[in-house]
Design an enzyme around this catalytic site. Structure first.
Site, PDB file in Angstrom:
ATOM      1  CG  HIS A   8     -10.738  -3.550  30.676  1.00 44.47           C
ATOM      2  ND1 HIS A   8      -9.648  -3.839  31.470  1.00 44.47           N
ATOM      3  CD2 HIS A   8     -10.802  -4.555  29.768  1.00 44.47           C
ATOM      4  CE1 HIS A   8      -9.088  -4.965  31.055  1.00 44.47           C
ATOM      5  NE2 HIS A   8      -9.759  -5.410  30.029  1.00 44.47           N
TER       6      HIS A   8
ATOM      7  CE  LYS B 233      -2.432   7.668  36.305  1.00 46.79           C
ATOM      8  NZ  LYS B 233      -2.789   6.343  36.731  1.00 46.79           N
ATOM      9  NE  ARG B 234      -7.421   6.429  28.486  1.00 48.72           N
ATOM     10  CZ  ARG B 234      -8.639   6.504  29.019  1.00 48.72           C
ATOM     11  NH1 ARG B 234      -9.478   7.441  28.638  1.00 48.72           N
ATOM     12  NH2 ARG B 234      -9.028   5.623  29.929  1.00 48.72           N
TER      13      ARG B 234
ATOM     14  CE  LYS C 219      -6.913   7.155  32.764  1.00 49.09           C
ATOM     15  NZ  LYS C 219      -6.763   5.953  33.594  1.00 49.09           N
TER      16      LYS C 219
ATOM     17  CB  THR D 100      -1.677  -1.818  34.800  1.00 50.49           C
ATOM     18  OG1 THR D 100      -1.822  -0.974  33.647  1.00 50.49           O
ATOM     19  CG2 THR D 100      -2.778  -2.857  34.807  1.00 50.49           C
TER      20      THR D 100
ATOM     21  CE  LYS E  32       2.538  -1.175  33.238  1.00 43.45           C
ATOM     22  NZ  LYS E  32       1.898  -0.388  32.184  1.00 43.45           N
TER      23      LYS E  32
END
Length: 815
Positions: free
Chosen positions: A365, A556-557, A562, A664, A668
């Site tokens: 991952h 998100k985290r 990111k 992911t 969504k």
């Protein structure tokens, strides 16, 4: 028993549910007063719904036992389930009757559902993916069982104090968990510490056994995972650690109370907290204990079941069982299965290894080398002495394979060795997973390609047949049918309801894109969802979000790759424009960021502080707040996302290219009609291919461009030559957002200006700005934006986890 009450009849009519609610109030919960109904409705309703799962659960298990199907066991350190009550009601097709029954008691179903705590069994995308996969396996009727850990406390409850993240315990089990069933007849014993002892058995064979160990009990708790309207209920088994003895009575009687319960406390620590802070040596040790505890208890469970029903003949074991390892966390399962075969059942090495290699499948991952787990040999030798011996033997035999394939290539042998040599020799867990598995898959097309051309190139050259791609997906039941009821109703009205289990049907929406009546209904749905999200923001953050503004969201985290930082820089840019009188160029927007930073991740926590400081300045500025709002949404979790994603207009998926394995959240948002602004990274690429460039705001350097660009990257020159970025940096550097905290954001400023910045923040700023301008311009034309929104939902069919699991089932698991 009163005449009005009787044991549950398990019918789905309103009257049946009302009677069963009364039964559980009186006999399960022991509540007799009418004034207690509101307080205990959630528990009573959970038991009422669970009763209706029990018969299907039992029948599912019995059918699979008698059919002797091949079984798959999904091992994951996380299962981010969210709330179980609403999911079960949806999948059992009981929404109307349950809502009416609850109303008869003076309660609203939505309010009752909201009282359930999110299960604290996961943190982010990895755990939520596992939950989506469990839903799809049950809906597709596949014999897949999940194995995880029953954490007493979740990741942590995040609150914000003076802009800083504050971590508080997430005791999600405080009020009990009505969805779990303790299975005390399946308790397993897990060994730690001690030593290996070698002996000759009755046949004269040299064998090994693990002795003088400190054992811990693994207590299983089963949770039902219902399929959608198909009478299939699969099982998620969660392990709780307990001491073999409650406490030392002699020490207790002697007055040494602390030492008397020390063993009990040490054992229970294993499953106490999801993701203990591993910045310390004790934290690392606890993390390793969690991973082995999961692997050992789960494999013992499966092997014991095999022996009970099939005996000691394991020749058909790999044809009947498959273990899917969700990331590196459970890869100790490779060595543990070997230990069970060698030590407990005395198979020969070659036979045990062949079975193991044909049973294990490993999912990777990450593309971040630092995220590939490595454990000190020293630590494993002490904690898991027998496993370290087996890992050494696995590696020695593997090195012989490498030497035979590439004679004399000692550098390659060093690169590929499971044991990384150095001052502190380490066990490379990903390598153990690759060597001991028959399948290694990435989770997006780009990710899988980069694994085979970079991170795992040597292994790919040795075993190309092992590697494959399985692009992630999310379940449309929770992430559209449940969380976006208004859009779900519009879809069913327009294209029928088959889309819920065959999400490829969503493509039919394309035929409505030029239907103005349908488009108006679409806008009405989005408006209502935005108003619902605005209400949640007001409740949690105290800020008003005008629903006619663009809702720009990144949740998100919190992590540097990111690039929440890039998002904040854009907000500062908009603030600067407005305060300088250029507001006519600014599309009014509400920007929402949310996510948790790991407790030991200092820079990520500093970034949260930056977001909150910028928000305070922007939201309190009389002029800026007429065009721009910014909030950091606290304690982001699954139930929050169920409100956030239906109300989002612009979905921020802005990771540095080549760093996000898949994502992911992007799927969504897409399902719910948000338009993506994103880099050419992870599953963004497949989203872009599906929806077309005209319906996606692409920006930034691509993976293929990064290597060349890094060699000449000069952030300081970029800042000097870009007037907009220069203004943003001046506001940061002069302390405008930290007037009473001088130097607070210096580490963030330094990271932007660093020529070796791995995240390429300055390099991608201009491209990001231009993409944001295009998004703002498109949003001004609501008719065009609505069409983009519809087309995004219509193109999301391939991002269902049903498609992903179907590929796992046919191509890896062979079920």
């Amino acid at each position: 028993m009163s005449a009005e009450l009787h044991p549950p009849r398990l019918g789905n009519l309103q009257q049946d549910i009302e009677e069963d609610l009364s039964w559980h109030f009186n006999y399960t919960l022991g509540r007799f007063g009418k004034n207690e109904v509101q307080s205990f409705m959630r528990q009573a309703l959970s038991y009422t719904v669970r009763d209706r799962l029990m018969q299907c659960w039992r029948e599912t298990r019995e059918a699979r036992f008698h059919n002797r199907e091949k079984h798959v066991y999904y091992l994951s350190l996380e299962f981010l389930l969210g709330r179980s009550l609403n999911n079960a009601i949806l999948n059992l097709d009981m929404e109307e009757s349950v809502a009416n029954a609850v109303m008869a008691f003076g309660c609203k179903l939505e309010e009752v559902e909201s009282q359930e705590k999110d299960a604290g069994l996961g943190n982010g995308g990895l755990g939520r993916l596992a939950a989506c996969f469990m839903d799809s396996c049950a809906t597709l009727g596949l014999p897949v069982m999940g194995y995880g850990i029953r954490y007493e406390y979740g990741m942590f409850h995040q609150s914000i104090s003076e802009g800083h993240q504050v971590e508080q315990p997430d005791h999600w089990l405080r009020q009990g968990n009505p969805w779990e069933i303790e299975r005390s007849d399946h308790v397993r014993r897990v060994k730690f510490y001690g030593k290996s002892e070698f002996y000759h058995n009755d046949a004269g064979k040299l064998c090994a056994r693990w002795v003088e160990s400190q054992d811990v009990l693994a207590i299983p708790y089963d949770m039902p995972i219902p399929g959608y309207k198909n009478n299939t209920v699969n099982t998620l088994r969660l392990w709780k650690s307990e001491a073999t003895e409650e406490f030392n009575l002699a020490e207790f009687n002697a007055g040494d109370y602390a030492d008397a319960v020390a063993g009990k406390n040490l054992a229970e620590q294993i499953t106490m907290v999801l993701y203990p802070n591993d910045a310390s040596e004790n934290g690392k040790e606890l993390r390793l204990r969690q991973q082995y505890f999961l692997a050992s208890a789960s494999l013992q469970d499966v092997v014991a079941g095999w022996v009970k029903h099939r005996g000691e003949n394991f020749s058909d074991f790999s044809n009947s069982n498959c273990f899917q390892l969700n990331d590196t966390h459970p890869t100790l399962a490779v060595a543990e299965l070997m230990r069970l075969f060698l030590d407990e059942h005395q198979l020969e090495w070659n036979e045990a290894w062949e079975i193991t290699c044909n049973t294990m499948a490993y999912t990777n991952h990450t593309l971040l080398p630092e995220a590939l787990e490595k454990w000190p040999v020293r630590l494993i030798k002490i904690m898991l002495p027998r496993l370290m011996e087996i890992i050494y033997e696995i590696n020695a035999r593997f090195m012989a394979v490498v030497a035979h394939r590439w004679p004399g290539d000692t550098e390659r042998q060093k690169r590929m060795s499971i044991i990384e040599e150095g001052d502190e020799p380490m066990v490379r867990m990903a390598y153990l997973g690759i060597v001991g598995s028959f399948s290694v898959n990435g989770v997006a097309a780009l990710h899988s390609r980069l694994l085979t051309s970079g991170l795992f190139k040597d292994f790919y050259e040795l075993w190309p047949q092992k590697f494959n791609n399985k692009t992630n997906g999310v379940t449309p039941r929770r992430w559209l049918a449940h969380c976006n009821r208004k859009l779900s109703a519009l879809l069913t009205e327009s294209i029928g309801n088959d889309w819920i289990t065959d999400f490829s049907q969503i493509e039919k929406l394309k035929t409505f894109v030029d239907d103005e009546s349908f488009c108006e209904k679409w806008r009405d749905v989005k408006r209502a969802n935005k108003q619902r999200l605005a209400g949640l923001v007001k409740e949690k953050c105290g800020i008003d979000f005008p629903s006619e503004w663009m809702f720009d969201v990144q949740v998100k985290r919190i992590h540097e790759y990111k690039r929440q930082l890039l998002n904040v820089l854009h907000v500062i840019h908009l603030y600067d424009k407005i305060t300088r009188g250029e507001e006519q160029d600014v599309q009014p927007r509400c920007v929402l960021l949310g996510g948790k930073a790991a407790p030991g991740y200092v820079l990520a926590k500093r970034l949260i502080k930056l977001v909150n400081n910028v928000a305070q300045v922007v939201n309190s500025d009389e002029k800026a707040s007429q065009y721009l709002k910014l909030v950091f949404f606290p304690n982001y979790r699954v139930s929050s996302m169920e409100v956030i994603c239906p109300g989002t207009d612009l979905s921020e998926q802005i990771s540095t290219a080549g760093k996000e394995a898949s994502g992911t959240g992007n799927m969504k948002f897409m399902m719910n009609g948000a338009v993506t602004i994103g880099t050419y990274d992870g599953a963004n690429i497949e989203i872009l291919d599906a929806v077309g460039e005209e319906n996606f705001f692409l920006f930034g350097l691509k993976v293929e461009e990064l290597a060349d660009y890094r060699a000449r990257n000069d952030p300081n020159q970029i800042i000097a030559e870009d007037e907009d970025l220069n203004r943003v940096m001046k506001l940061l550097e002069c302390g405008h957002f930290s007037l009473f905290e001088p130097g607070l954001f210096d580490p963030i400023i330094q990271s932007i200006r660093n020529p070796n910045d791995p995240w390429m923040t300055a390099a991608d700023f201009r491209s990001y700005l231009e993409a944001q301008k295009r998004a703002a311009l498109c949003y001004k034309d609501q008719s065009a934006w609505t069409k983009m929104s519809i087309l995004n939902t219509a193109a999301s069919g391939s991002f269902s986890s049903d498609r992903t699991i179907s590929e796992y089932a046919s191509e890896i698991w062979k079920i």
